[in-house]
Design a protein around this motif. Structure first.
Motif, PDB file in Angstrom:
ATOM      1  N   ILE A   1      -4.621   0.108  -3.243  1.00 27.72           N
ATOM      2  CA  ILE A   1      -5.297   0.995  -2.294  1.00 27.72           C
ATOM      3  C   ILE A   1      -5.103   2.449  -2.727  1.00 27.72           C
ATOM      4  O   ILE A   1      -4.022   2.841  -3.151  1.00 27.72           O
TER       5      ILE A   1
ATOM      6  N   THR B   1      -4.441   5.825  -1.620  1.00 29.06           N
ATOM      7  CA  THR B   1      -3.854   6.385  -0.405  1.00 29.06           C
ATOM      8  C   THR B   1      -4.367   7.796  -0.130  1.00 29.06           C
ATOM      9  O   THR B   1      -4.820   8.493  -1.056  1.00 29.06           O
TER      10      THR B   1
ATOM     11  N   HIS C   1     -10.621  -0.403  -5.622  1.00 27.50           N
ATOM     12  CA  HIS C   1     -10.514  -0.667  -4.180  1.00 27.50           C
ATOM     13  C   HIS C   1     -11.512   0.215  -3.420  1.00 27.50           C
ATOM     14  O   HIS C   1     -11.736   1.377  -3.793  1.00 27.50           O
TER      15      HIS C   1
ATOM     16  N   SER D   1     -11.251   1.900  -0.901  1.00 26.36           N
ATOM     17  CA  SER D   1     -10.656   3.137  -0.384  1.00 26.36           C
ATOM     18  C   SER D   1     -10.857   4.310  -1.337  1.00 26.36           C
ATOM     19  O   SER D   1     -10.748   5.464  -0.922  1.00 26.36           O
TER      20      SER D   1
ATOM     21  N   LYS E   1     -13.581   6.651  -0.102  1.00 29.09           N
ATOM     22  CA  LYS E   1     -13.494   7.065   1.293  1.00 29.09           C
ATOM     23  C   LYS E   1     -14.045   8.470   1.520  1.00 29.09           C
ATOM     24  O   LYS E   1     -14.885   8.692   2.410  1.00 29.09           O
TER      25      LYS E   1
END
Length: 448
Positions: free
Chosen positions: A102, A104, A251, A253, A256
């Motif tokens: 992921i 972060t 991923h 993410s 995002k």
């Protein structure tokens, strides 16, 4: 069902205003809102994307609007791909998901800070080079072009081999041609383009064993590489941070921040503009024709009122001017909102130019105009060479005014148009009544 009589059609939202709102912190607003007014919940962005609306307010019509009117379809195409990508990712086994960690928020913030630092360095270096240009401190002093440079290396031909130093700095670009034809496939071209994009931002080459790595390479090549066919309008900081994230993980993410920017544009600019455009039930020639009829009705009322007032006819005959005023003002008001009252009476709308010829082109050439626009990994969103463009240009104005019509299926859109029609009638009644009262109050012509 009629909406509030204070209803106002969505205002046109420009890209500059969206950028100003975002820079002013407007991104903290609810993502579910699209516009301060003018869009009922039944026509919200989420309902359209999730298939909860009827023609002409479906995802397909939204895509057509972005391609042919707004010229900004890549935002919706990428957004739809990302939604599908998140769904497919969630269905992967945990073992495969573990190969791509992921991304972060802390890593994202660090990538953004690094992007700002690199940009600042480039600007400072450019300013310094400009200040010392032409001096003894110029890092690239001018040299007489007639004098050969004994330290220059002759340019290599395409047949020359790449040296070890070149292989060390950019191993992914060795042996590729400009169009990716060296490996004889579009996959090779996408991989080369994405590899070059990683090199440009100083990111490491990614791990190829991660899930969907080949698909991510295609996404980079289509949406994020410089000069790509569907290049997204992102800041340099966002693009650099995204590429650094994708060099580490596949991923969802990693997207995002970029998805947040694109979704904000879709919700607060493109979606309101789409609703505003869809409310118009007639094409541009029909709207111009309706405005002309409205102005003609108002002029006819004025001429009639003046003639009757100056004549010795009875005062009651002047009241007939109200009919011309009422028809003219209501028609003009509706046309100002993009509506034709005749089409609205039947709850019809004109077919769009690409809809008029779409079925014919599909049956004759086997090419579906709608299918390619929903191919999120497809080619550029250009339509100038599509057959319907030349066919529609050849149609005369009269034929365009009376183009083919189709029934409006979406109840919420019909409610908006009913509301605008009622507003037009009220406006015409008030203004027409005032003008008629003025003529009634003027003394007869034989009294002067």
């Amino acid at each position: 069902m009629v909406l509030s009589l204070s209803y106002r059609r969505p205002a046109h939202v420009s890209r500059d205003s969206i950028n100003t709102e975002k820079s002013g912190g407007a991104e903290s607003q609810s993502s579910g809102s699209s516009c301060p007014y003018g869009i009922p919940d039944a026509l919200s962005f989420d309902r359209i994307i999730n298939g909860g609306t009827c023609p002409p307010v479906t995802t397909r019509e939204f895509m057509d609007f972005l391609i042919y009117i707004e010229h900004d379809a890549e935002n919706l195409q990428f957004y739809l791909w990302y939604r599908d990508y998140v769904k497919r990712w969630s269905e992967l086994p945990e073992r495969e998901q573990g190969l791509a960690p992921i991304w972060t928020p802390e890593q994202a913030q660090q990538a953004r800070n690094e992007a700002l630092t690199e940009k600042s360095k480039k600007v400072n270096n450019a300013d310094a080079a400009q200040a010392f240009r032409g001096t003894d401190f110029d890092s690239k002093p001018k040299r007489n072009q007639d004098t050969p440079n004994p330290f220059s290396t002759p340019p290599r031909t395409p047949s020359n081999e790449v040296g070890r130093d070149s292989m060390a700095t950019a191993p992914s670009t060795v042996g590729w041609s400009d169009d990716g034809s060296t490996l004889g496939s579009s996959v090779a071209h996408h991989q080369k383009t994405s590899a070059n994009a990683f090199v440009e931002v100083g990111a490491h080459q990614p791990f190829t064993i991660q899930p969907y790595r080949e698909e991510i390479s295609r996404i980079i090549s289509i949406y994020f590489a410089e000069g790509s066919v569907r290049y997204l309008n992102l800041s340099g900081k966002e693009r650099t941070a995204l590429l650094k994230a994708l060099s580490i993980t596949t991923h969802p993410s990693a997207f995002k921040d970029v998805v947040a920017t694109i979704e904000y544009t879709l919700r607060h600019q493109l979606h309101p503009n789409f609703i505003r455009w869809t409310i118009c039930n007639g094409n541009a020639p029909r709207q111009t024709f309706a405005r002309g009829l409205g102005i003609g009705g108002i002029v006819a009322g004025l001429v009639y009122g003046i003639i009757i007032t100056l004549s010795d006819a009875g005062r009651g005959w002047r009241a007939l001017a109200f009919l011309a005023f009422f028809i003219g003002i209501s028609t003009l008001f509706a046309a100002w909102k993009g509506m034709c009252v005749v089409l609205h009476g039947m709850h019809h709308r004109h077919l769009r130019p690409w809809e008029l010829f779409g079925s014919d082109d599909t049956s004759s050439s086997g090419y579906d105009l709608k299918k390619d626009s929903f191919d999120t990994l497809g080619s550029a969103n250009s339509f100038e060479d599509e057959p319907w463009v030349a066919k529609y240009d050849k149609r005369n104005v009269i034929r365009k005014i009376f183009d083919r019509e189709v029934w409006i299926q979406e109840p919420a859109l019909r409610s908006i148009q009913d509301t605008i029609f009622i507003q037009a009638l009220i406006t015409a009644f008030v203004i027409g009544g005032v003008l008629t009262a003025i003529f009634l109050a003027v003394p007869a012509g034989n009294k002067f």
